[in-house]
Design an enzyme around this catalytic site. Structure first.
Site, PDB file in Angstrom:
ATOM      1  N   LYS A 116     -12.058  -6.344  11.879  1.00  0.00           N
ATOM      2  CA  LYS A 116     -12.902  -5.404  11.125  1.00  0.00           C
ATOM      3  C   LYS A 116     -14.288  -5.323  11.759  1.00  0.00           C
ATOM      4  O   LYS A 116     -14.873  -4.238  11.882  1.00  0.00           O
ATOM      5  CB  LYS A 116     -12.988  -5.835   9.656  1.00  0.00           C
ATOM      6  CG  LYS A 116     -11.659  -5.659   8.928  1.00  0.00           C
ATOM      7  CD  LYS A 116     -11.670  -6.329   7.574  1.00  0.00           C
ATOM      8  CE  LYS A 116     -10.353  -6.134   6.835  1.00  0.00           C
ATOM      9  NZ  LYS A 116     -10.186  -7.031   5.698  1.00  0.00           N
ATOM     10  N   VAL A 141       0.835  -1.208   0.000  1.00  0.00           N
ATOM     11  CA  VAL A 141       0.000   0.000   0.000  1.00  0.00           C
ATOM     12  C   VAL A 141       0.873   1.262   0.000  1.00  0.00           C
ATOM     13  O   VAL A 141       0.612   2.207  -0.753  1.00  0.00           O
ATOM     14  CB  VAL A 141      -0.957  -0.005   1.215  1.00  0.00           C
ATOM     15  CG1 VAL A 141      -1.830   1.240   1.219  1.00  0.00           C
ATOM     16  CG2 VAL A 141      -1.838  -1.261   1.186  1.00  0.00           C
ATOM     17  N   VAL A 182     -10.575  -0.725   7.194  1.00  0.00           N
ATOM     18  CA  VAL A 182     -11.666  -1.693   7.039  1.00  0.00           C
ATOM     19  C   VAL A 182     -12.193  -1.646   5.618  1.00  0.00           C
ATOM     20  O   VAL A 182     -12.685  -0.614   5.172  1.00  0.00           O
ATOM     21  CB  VAL A 182     -12.839  -1.356   7.994  1.00  0.00           C
ATOM     22  CG1 VAL A 182     -13.864  -2.481   7.969  1.00  0.00           C
ATOM     23  CG2 VAL A 182     -12.361  -1.126   9.405  1.00  0.00           C
ATOM     24  N   GLY A 234      -5.950  -5.314  -1.471  1.00  0.00           N
ATOM     25  CA  GLY A 234      -5.046  -5.088  -2.597  1.00  0.00           C
ATOM     26  C   GLY A 234      -4.525  -3.664  -2.621  1.00  0.00           C
ATOM     27  O   GLY A 234      -5.059  -2.773  -1.962  1.00  0.00           O
TER      28      GLY A 234
HETATM   29  N1  HSE Z   1      -5.961  -9.154   4.072  1.00  0.00           N
HETATM   30  C1  HSE Z   1      -7.122  -8.358   4.004  1.00  0.00           C
HETATM   31  C2  HSE Z   1      -8.158  -9.063   3.156  1.00  0.00           C
HETATM   32  C3  HSE Z   1      -6.859  -7.014   3.350  1.00  0.00           C
HETATM   33  O1  HSE Z   1      -7.816 -10.010   2.462  1.00  0.00           O
HETATM   34  O2  HSE Z   1      -9.290  -8.650   3.170  1.00  0.00           O
HETATM   35  C4  HSE Z   1      -6.585  -5.911   4.332  1.00  0.00           C
HETATM   36  O3  HSE Z   1      -7.631  -5.749   5.234  1.00  0.00           O
END
Ligand code: HSE
Length: 582
Positions: free
Chosen positions: A449, A268, A377, A546
């Site tokens: 989350k 990111v 989130v 991603g």
């Molecule tokens: N690893 C997380 C997912 C992405 O696959 O949703 C970041 O929150």
């Protein structure tokens, strides 16, 4: 009480050739569209051809014929808008939000009159409204279809007319994005005293002084319908509102770029760096703190910006620290230091916000700075914002969703007959999985989350242990395959429901019928179903993991901070002027 009939606001954005010179400028349009969409607004984007394309196509037509036939010329020039529209749709897809291009025939954009100077008279508003419920709608500006189905053009600058016509027909707002943040009494590009910008302007004055900026035919159309619209620049907090019945000039505040120190340059961080570097008029990256200088260089970070001492970096001179290093202890210490140094902080770190969020938000308040975490989130899916909005409309009974992109992607692969290891490896390669993918598979990521969403939805800090958690790490691939064969889908569902005796929160795999609104979340898509106490449930979806989806959410936080600071400066300037006058 929630108003069941409440319809989302519609905005029509127009991005002209002065804003989109080439496909490299598309992320700018995406930032503005994302910002409006994540705020719950339905967006129509009207697009002109890139840069000089229309002139170039015209020149090519004339290289063949001195007097090109009108319908052929219109068809040729319209390819410029068609190309730019399709490319904007691709750019929106890259950040993971649903978008659709409609051509003038699909949109029912009917014209009358001269084929090269036509007037719009109709649009299929019912179709557009229906498409807007599912996606951002992109329409080529400047073009229409006549009664015979021939392509027609609306004259030079005709995309302004397209946008205003659509806003009028759809009952929406219209914003024309230009290379200046409004209409000026004198050219803002010229040297000399601080230029005066019209905060408000009448149609008549616009026709007199602004026809270089807004198409005169479009202004006359707006005047005839009493339609107000705004002229602004991408990322600006200032604008000119046209059609207010009076002219009001204001001194324009100097807008200096926001100084950003980046902590972390991974999946990111590298994306955020590239987006910031592409907006030099809005942002200056002052330092990039990372232990992996090679990776930072590969992301395009100049060597002089790479810093190893993160402690020093968070106290260095800047406006905002963007925390993207992950983990909790060190991230918490660095974020605390940054806030105490008077810096705003943007983070994508959900573990940090679960463990330390309340303390850090209080500290930010005490330090009179902001701490934003939209990207923590749901990647591009603005879940925290959606819950905030839902709460403004009334109490929430429950929410449930697909909150982890990696497990969703892995479940799709298992359903296709792939094995768990190769599916996880593909998710890691795609940059979706957590640093330790165990946290995706065992449901910890989705639980974190859920806790952040529950805090927003119910104002309650759920302890981690209060969430009944079962991941997909032990799931039988056979069950996933068989479910698909039987027309069902396995999804890892996070759910939180207000019951008479308190909140019931679970994260667990569930076999869903295809008709279930969460069943068709595909690949790394996240979905959330919000059930208000009063009114119909509603569903949101976008890519939840991603590089680019998460980068977009970080950029939205940064652009919000930029706008807020710019507005604060403008207010100070106004107060200063008032004091001078008094
Ligand atoms: N690893 C997380 C997912 C992405 O696959 O949703 C970041 O929150």
């Amino acid at each position: 009480m929630r108003n069941k009939e409440k319809q989302p606001e519609i905005v029509v954005f127009k991005f002209g050739s002065s804003v989109l010179h080439s496909e490299e400028d598309l992320p700018r349009a995406v930032h503005e569209i994302y910002r409006a969409w994540s705020g719950g607004t339905q967006v129509v984007a009207v697009v002109s051809a890139f840069g000089n394309t229309t002139n170039e196509l015209w020149r090519r037509a004339q290289s063949i014929s001195d007097e090109p036939e009108a319908s052929a010329l219109a068809a040729l020039l319209a390819t410029g808008e068609a190309t730019a529209s399709a490319m904007l749709c691709l750019a929106l897809g890259k950040v993971g939000i649903a978008a659709k291009v409609l051509d003038p025939a699909q949109a029912g954009l009917r014209t009358v009159g001269d084929r090269l100077e036509a007037d719009l008279v109709a649009v299929d508003a019912a179709r557009l409204k229906s498409e807007l419920r599912q996606a951002i709608v992109i329409l080529p500006g400047f073009v229409g279809r006549d009664e015979g189905g021939y392509t027609t053009l609306l004259g030079r600058g005709g995309s302004d007319f397209s946008a205003l016509f659509l806003a009028h027909q759809l009952g929406g707002r219209c914003v024309l994005f230009k290379d200046v943040d409004g209409l000026y009494a004198n050219d803002p590009a010229c040297s000399g005293p601080r230029p005066l910008r019209f905060a408000e302007i009448t149609y008549e004055t616009t026709l007199r002084i602004g026809s270089q900026v807004v198409q005169a035919k479009a202004v006359r159309f707006a005047a005839s319908r009493g339609l107000r619209f705004s002229v602004t620049a991408i990322g600006a907090s200032s604008q000119t509102v046209v059609g207010c019945g009076r002219d009001r000039l204001v001194a324009s505040a100097n807008s200096t770029p926001l100084c950003i120190a980046l902590l972390g340059c991974g999946t990111v961080g590298g994306g955020v760096y590239q987006r910031l570097a592409a907006l030099p008029e809005l942002f200056t990256v002052t330092a990039v703190g990372t232990r992996n200088g090679v990776r930072a260089l590969a992301a395009g970070v100049p060597e002089r910006l790479i810093a190893c001492d993160l402690e020093e970096l968070v106290e260095s001179e800047c406006d905002v620290v963007v925390e993207l290093i992950g983990g909790t202890k060190r991230a918490a210490a660095l974020t605390t230091k940054a806030l105490r140094s008077g810096h705003h902080v943007v983070t994508a770190n959900k573990a940090l916000m679960v463990d330390e969020g309340e303390a850090l938000l209080s500290l930010a308040d005490a330090c009179r700075v902001t701490l934003r975490y939209s990207a923590a989130v749901g990647g591009a899916l603005p879940l925290l914002e959606a819950i905030d909005r839902a709460r403004k409309d009334g109490a929430i009974r429950a929410f449930s969703g697909v909150l982890n992109g990696t497990t969703n992607f892995v479940l799709d692969r298992l359903a296709e007959g792939k094995d768990l290891e190769s599916a996880v490896a593909a998710a890691q390669k795609g940059g979706y999985a957590e640093a330790n993918p165990r946290f995706d598979l065992n449901g910890i990521d989705a639980t974190q989350k859920l806790i952040l969403l529950a805090r927003k939805a119910f104002g309650i800090s759920l302890p981690f242990a209060a969430v009944a958690r079962e991941g997909i790490d032990q799931i039988d691939p056979q069950l996933v395959r068989q479910s698909r064969e039987q027309g069902q889908t396995v999804r890892l569902i996070a759910s939180c429901r207000q019951e008479a005796d308190g909140l019931v929160a679970t994260v667990q795999p569930r076999v869903l019928p295809q008709s279930h609104p969460l069943a068709s979340a595909a690949g790394i898509e996240n979905r959330l179903l919000i059930e208000p106490v009063v009114g119909a449930p509603y569903l949101l979806s976008a890519k939840g993991a991603g590089r680019w989806p998460t980068t977009e959410a970080v950029m939205a936080d940064l652009l919000d901070i930029k706008r807020e600071l710019q507005l604060a400066t403008a207010t100070e300037l106004f107060e200063d002027l008032r004091e001078c006058v008094a």
